[in-house]
Design an enzyme around this catalytic site. Structure first.
Site, short mmCIF file in Angstrom:
data_model
loop_
_atom_site.label_atom_id
_atom_site.label_comp_id
_atom_site.label_asym_id
_atom_site.label_seq_id
_atom_site.Cartn_x
_atom_site.Cartn_y
_atom_site.Cartn_z
N GLU A 1 0.82 -1.21 0.00
CA GLU A 1 0.00 0.00 0.00
C GLU A 1 0.86 1.26 0.00
OE1 GLU A 1 -2.47 0.86 3.45
OE2 GLU A 1 -3.20 2.70 2.51
N ASP B 1 9.70 5.64 15.33
CA ASP B 1 9.54 7.08 15.12
C ASP B 1 9.97 7.79 16.39
OD1 ASP B 1 8.77 9.62 14.38
OD2 ASP B 1 6.62 9.25 14.60
N ASP C 1 10.42 11.62 17.96
CA ASP C 1 10.07 13.00 17.69
C ASP C 1 10.34 13.83 18.95
OD1 ASP C 1 7.74 14.54 15.68
OD2 ASP C 1 8.30 15.42 17.60
#
Ligand SMILES: [Zn+2]
Length: 390
Positions: free
Chosen positions: A19, A82, A84
């Site tokens: 996808e 991830d 951040d």
């Protein structure tokens, strides 16, 4: 990109079922895009001109046909992480929220060094692609086959192993005289070996004055030791260079609590204060990890179906390209050096102009080689080459 995401498998066996999601300026999401080949991907990209591209999972059917199948489900994807800086707000003294600066960026190289080490040494992963997010964070794509085939429970297990800090700024490090897990020892050793950690200590001013160090000393469970350190800290006043107070006080802690550092000093004949009592033996490690261990956004890692921004996207608000980063030299990575879309356009115009006489069709694809993007594409190509040769 196509070679990476094909993993040496025939397109119909793998990438057909991957996808891609296109995100537009108004935040509209066009999910379940899938492509049969590079040409189709390129054509669709030029036609739709999305602001951002996310990469999702490999499904059991082609995503573009997802409505036709009731058993449509995600089967594989890279294990992603991830990091951040907004997740550091509780301990970040220089900026908060969306803001960031070179001082708080220091947490990122520390996070990369620690996670890169643990993912390679504790899990045996080899194919790690680190990518600057474009603003104030970094992504990691673990692309080993075994990582791609992890189910949600497996992803959860890895993410939990690597998570030490919970949302309330609590840390899973035994404070008492408990033996520590090898992962905690390795993470601590990695962090204190980095120059960026001492720079963090100075720049964040964690030991600048009593109100700053008080919450840190509270991590120490032995009151008498706490009082002793407090007295030692207060006795240091001569701030001969900016920031040195914090550094000197940090080094007091290191001389008292870091066993390896103590052993080294003792070998060279230095006189030391007695080692800490068992009640606060792990105090220093708890502090270092709480203030510098990577703070993961676990939700990104645990879902096989989680979308993550593709490498080489342009960050919509900074214009920076999400470029691959070499973990070995990340301490030298500067955001100001990252190719920005407006600079790239100027660079490309120059290259195009200087090669106008030559055969355009053949050279078009290689124009990037003459821009500041080239170095990062070479990094990416090296990562793909390693995958191919494995
Ligand atoms: Zn900052």
């Amino acid at each position: 990109m196509f070679e990476w995401l094909s993993y040496g498998l025939k397109p119909q066996d793998y990438i057909f079922r991957r996808e891609f999601a296109f995100i537009f300026e108004d935040d509209a999401y066009l999910r379940y895009q899938s492509f049969k080949n590079e040409h189709e991907f390129r054509t669709q990209l030029s036609k739709s001109q999305p602001f951002k591209i996310d990469i999702g999972a490999v499904f059991n059917h082609e995503p573009r046909d997802h409505k036709k199948f009731t058993d449509f489900r995600a089967q594989e994807r890279e294990l992603v992480f991830d990091i951040d800086l907004t997740d550091y707000d509780i301990i970040r003294n220089c900026c908060e929220g969306a803001n960031m600066c070179s001082k708080c960026w220091r947490w990122i190289p520390i996070a990369v060094k620690v996670l890169d080490f643990l993912l390679r040494e504790h899990f045996g992963f080899k194919h790690l692609l680190w990518v600057f997010s474009g603003r104030r964070g970094i992504h990691c794509w673990v692309s080993d086959e075994v990582a791609r085939k992890l189910n949600n429970e497996g992803r959860m297990a890895v993410a939990e192993y690597l998570s030490l800090i919970s949302g309330e700024n609590k840390i899973g490090v035994g404070r008492k005289n408990e033996p520590l897990h090898a992962m905690i020892e390795d993470a601590y050793d990695t962090i204190v070996s980095l120059d960026d950690f001492e720079k963090l200590v100075i720049e964040q001013g964690w030991f600048e004055n009593e109100s700053k160090w008080e919450p840190i000393l509270k991590i120490c469970d032995d009151l008498q030791t706490r009082d002793e350190i407090n007295a030692q800290f207060s006795a240091i006043n001569d701030d001969d260079a900016k920031g040195s107070l914090s550094l000197k006080r940090w080094r007091i802690l290191k001389r008292r609590f870091d066993e390896k550092f103590r052993a080294k000093l003792e070998k060279s004949g230095e006189k030391l204060l007695p080692p800490p009592v068992p009640e606060c033996k792990n105090f220093l490690k708890a502090f270092v990890l709480l203030y510098a261990y990577p703070r993961l956004d676990v939700n990104v890692s645990t879902g096989i179906n989680h979308l993550l921004k593709s490498p080489f996207c342009i960050h919509p608000s900074t214009g920076n390209v999400a470029v691959p980063v070499n973990p070995k030299t990340i301490e030298r990575f500067k955001i100001s050096d990252v190719p920005r879309v407006d600079k790239l356009v100027t660079e490309l115009k120059k290259v195009v102009k200087s090669s106008e006489d030559t055969d355009k069709e053949n050279r078009k694809i290689l124009y990037y080689k003459h821009t500041s993007l080239n170095h990062y594409i070479e990094l990416f190509e090296a990562f793909v080459k390693n995958l191919r040769e494995d």
